[in-house]
Scaffold this active site. Structure first.
Site, PDB file in Angstrom:
ATOM      1  CG  ASN A   1      -1.696   1.234   1.435  1.00 25.11           C
ATOM      2  OD1 ASN A   1      -1.794   2.054   0.517  1.00 25.11           O
ATOM      3  ND2 ASN A   1      -2.280   1.397   2.622  1.00 25.11           N
TER       4      ASN A   1
ATOM      5  CG  HIS B   1      -5.905   2.145   5.027  1.00 24.63           C
ATOM      6  ND1 HIS B   1      -5.505   3.109   5.917  1.00 24.63           N
ATOM      7  CD2 HIS B   1      -4.891   1.254   4.950  1.00 24.63           C
ATOM      8  CE1 HIS B   1      -4.283   2.805   6.356  1.00 24.63           C
ATOM      9  NE2 HIS B   1      -3.897   1.683   5.777  1.00 24.63           N
TER      10      HIS B   1
ATOM     11  CD  GLU C   1      -2.980   5.693   6.645  1.00 22.00           C
ATOM     12  OE1 GLU C   1      -2.880   5.696   5.411  1.00 22.00           O
ATOM     13  OE2 GLU C   1      -2.134   5.174   7.406  1.00 22.00           O
TER      14      GLU C   1
HETATM   15  P1  PGA Z   1       2.648   0.257   7.592  1.00 26.35           P
HETATM   16  O1  PGA Z   1       1.202   0.516   6.938  1.00 26.35           O
HETATM   17  O2  PGA Z   1       3.148  -1.055   7.041  1.00 26.35           O
HETATM   18  O3  PGA Z   1       3.484   1.429   7.143  1.00 26.35           O
HETATM   19  O4  PGA Z   1       2.463   0.195   9.066  1.00 26.35           O
HETATM   20  C1  PGA Z   1       0.294  -0.524   6.759  1.00 26.35           C
HETATM   21  C2  PGA Z   1      -1.001   0.013   6.177  1.00 26.35           C
HETATM   22  O5  PGA Z   1      -1.452   1.080   6.609  1.00 26.35           O
HETATM   23  O6  PGA Z   1      -1.612  -0.601   5.278  1.00 26.35           O
END
Ligand code: PGA
Length: 252
Positions: free
Chosen positions: A9, A95, A97
């Site tokens: 991602n 997600h 976020e």
């Molecule tokens: P990270 O992100 O591996 O940088 O912790 C994972 C994600 O948000 O899909």
């Protein structure tokens, strides 16, 4: 055992110059069914170019979100049909976020997932608890509530992937312990089996949150962990490929 999915991602990272990373990944992965499936979810601006770069290789390209409608007066949004048209075969839905910064609710995520499936994409539906929910012992209830809402209306377990991403582990370098991961993944598996019967066993459940070359072997070996959703470590081909190679050894 399900075929593993190693999914990157890129989030809001990546310019055309970074297509070299896509090229490097394509050159290193194998297409055999015994190797894990490999995916990079790139920014929408890079979808067409990344898909062209990956053409003929085993690498799949995905989007990071989609609107729940296929077209219309939604300025700035991108539909699942558009992602598919641009060469995507997967899309991340819900997600954390997106849930946090764009107010996406379980209901919205379910509509996005349905739209993705209708457009021939596989949605990777994300769930995960906040640090506070973990501390107060609500993790499994939160996950179950998110699954119930985000899978509402979906009929076939083969059409989607789940990603468990504890919010406190995303981009923090803090990784959930194997016990914590196993507990949630077993719970998700139970939920899917309950909801979809035997087909629920075939739905892949990814772990995400600070997955990196150093911890991949331990995490990817946990039962009911069918792969990873990888943020930071997917931006460099060498790191992403190290995780892929670890997954290959586990598949083999
Ligand atoms: P990270 O992100 O591996 O940088 O912790 C994972 C994600 O948000 O899909």
């Amino acid at each position: 055992m399900n075929r593993k999915l190693i999914a990157g991602n890129w989030k809001m990272n990546g310019l055309r110059a970074d297509l070299q990373t896509v090229r490097d990944v394509c050159a290193a992965i194998k297409g055999e069914k015994t190797a894990p499936e490999t995916l990079l979810c790139v920014p929408a601006t890079l979808l067409v170019a990344a898909s062209a770069t990956a053409d003929g290789s085993a690498l799949r390209i995905g989007g990071q979100t989609c609107h729940s409608r296929q077209s219309g007066a939604f300025t700035g949004d991108v539909s699942a049909q558009m992602l598919q048209d641009a060469g995507a075969s997967y899309v991340i839905a819900g997600h954390s976020e997106r849930r946090t910064f764009h107010g996406e609710t379980d209901e919205i995520v379910a509509a996005q997932a349905a739209s993705a499936i209708a457009s021939g994409l596989v949605p990777i539906i994300c769930v995960g608890e906040t640090p506070g929910e973990r501390t107060s012992g609500e993790t499994l209830q939160v996950i179950e509530r998110q699954l119930t809402g985000s899978l509402a209306g979906l009929e076939a377990a083969s059409a989607f992937v789940i990603a468990y991403e504890p919010l406190w582990a995303i981009g923090t370098g803090k990784v959930a312990t194997p016990e914590q991961i196993a507990e949630v993944h077993d719970h998700v598996r139970g939920f899917l089996a309950n909801r979809f019967g035997a087909a629920g066993n075939a739905a892949r459940i990814l772990y995400g949150g600070s997955l990196n070359p150093g911890n991949a072997a331990e995490i990817l070996a946990i039962s009911n962990v069918d792969g990873g959703l990888i943020g930071g470590a997917s931006l460099k081909a060498a790191d992403f490929l190290a995780i892929y190679t670890t997954a290959c050894a586990l598949e083999g």
